[in-house]
Write an enzyme that holds these catalytic residues in place. Structure first.
Site, short mmCIF file in Angstrom:
data_model
loop_
_atom_site.label_atom_id
_atom_site.label_comp_id
_atom_site.label_asym_id
_atom_site.label_seq_id
_atom_site.Cartn_x
_atom_site.Cartn_y
_atom_site.Cartn_z
NE ARG A 37 27.34 -22.97 -15.79
CZ ARG A 37 26.11 -22.78 -15.27
NH1 ARG A 37 25.20 -23.74 -15.37
NH2 ARG A 37 25.80 -21.65 -14.69
CG ASP A 55 37.41 -22.68 -16.68
OD1 ASP A 55 37.43 -21.76 -15.83
OD2 ASP A 55 37.34 -23.89 -16.37
CG ASN A 81 28.83 -10.89 -12.57
OD1 ASN A 81 28.22 -10.46 -11.59
ND2 ASN A 81 28.71 -12.16 -13.00
CE1 TYR A 152 34.36 -13.59 -3.20
CE2 TYR A 152 34.13 -12.41 -1.13
CZ TYR A 152 33.69 -12.67 -2.41
OH TYR A 152 32.61 -12.00 -2.91
CE LYS A 156 34.81 -10.82 -5.58
NZ LYS A 156 34.45 -10.64 -7.01
CB VAL A 183 22.97 -10.71 -4.04
CG1 VAL A 183 21.73 -10.72 -4.95
CG2 VAL A 183 23.56 -9.31 -4.00
CB THR A 185 23.20 -15.33 -6.32
OG1 THR A 185 24.34 -15.28 -5.43
CG2 THR A 185 22.81 -13.91 -6.72
#
Length: 257
Positions: A37, A55, A81, A152, A156, A183, A185
């Site tokens: 990556r 990772d 992020n 999720y 958050k 966004v 992405t």
């Protein structure tokens, strides 16, 4: 010129934030999940102050990331992020944790505790964190039937609570949480309403700006404006209980002062 470490900076919002900060002539330390990556970083690598590879699913690799960052030197800011969205199943990390929980909650907690304390901390959250209340009874999804959206949302919520807890515990650090919006992405999809430049703007501003509006701590932001987070995120008892459980699960203690 500030030095900023950004997790998950091979694509999406992390890469956009890195490019923005580099264009402002700041020093940026990038992060990639693997050596393969890291290749995707392309020309950003030559402009960066370093690249940490590891990772975030793995506690051992997360510790290694912290070591790599500390070897470069003290960061002025860290932008947490990296994250994953909805996983089809609980999954299992090398340590047996739910993957969403490990990447979105445990990893930023560990990195916060293990990286030399910066001047500023920025945690990427989501407006969906408001659907995440009530997680302390089974943080790691060992008892409940798997619910990807709920997992999720909880993760958050956790990072907002962590940001607020750090604002209390480390008063010399500016610690904030950001909802970048939906966004366009890879994660958000082509139909998302927010362009990527708008999506990265608040976190980069909080990481480096000397504007008086940015020099605050313990706030929740959306598109350069403060918003009210979920009540549980701002609850000191919830914050302390969450940190206590994260410490037990990782074996990593978050310093009080």
């Amino acid at each position: 010129m500030a030095t900023i470490f950004i997790t998950g900076s091979t694509d999406g919002l992390g890469r956009a934030a890195a490019q923005s900060l580099l264009d402002q002539e700041h020093r940026v330390v990038l992060h990639a999940r693997s050596a393969d990556r890291a290749v995707a970083l392309g020309q950003l690598t030559s402009r960066a102050a370093g690249v940490a590879v590891g990772d975030l699913r793995s506690a051992a690799e997360t510790r290694s990331i912290a070591d790599q960052v500390n070897a470069i030197g003290r960061m002025d800011a860290v932008i947490h992020n990296a994250g994953v969205y909805t996983r089809p199943s609980r999954g299992a990390t090398p340590e047996g944790h739910a993957e969403t929980f490990a990447i979105n909650t445990l990893a930023p907690y560990m990195l916060t505790a293990l990286i030399e304390r910066p001047g500023r901390l920025v945690y990427l959250s989501s407006g969906l964190h408001r659907d995440g209340e009530g997680s302390l009874g089974d943080l790691d999804w060992r008892k409940r039937t798997w619910n990807a959206a709920k997992a999720y949302a909880e993760s958050k919520l956790h990072v907002v609570a962590l940001a607020f807890a750090l604002a209390r515990r480390w008063p010399e650090v500016l610690s904030n949480a950001v909802d970048p919006g939906w966004v366009r992405t890879k994660m958000g999809g082509a139909g998302a309403p927010v362009d990527i430049d708008t999506g990265q703007r608040t976190q980069t501003w909080l990481a480096v700006s000397e504007d008086s509006a940015a020099l605050v701590s313990g706030r929740y932001w959306h598109h350069l404006a403060q918003q009210q987070p979920a009540s549980e995120a701002a609850d000191r008892k919830f914050q302390d209980q969450l940190i206590g459980q994260l410490s037990e699960l990782t074996g990593v203690e978050l310093p009080e002062v």
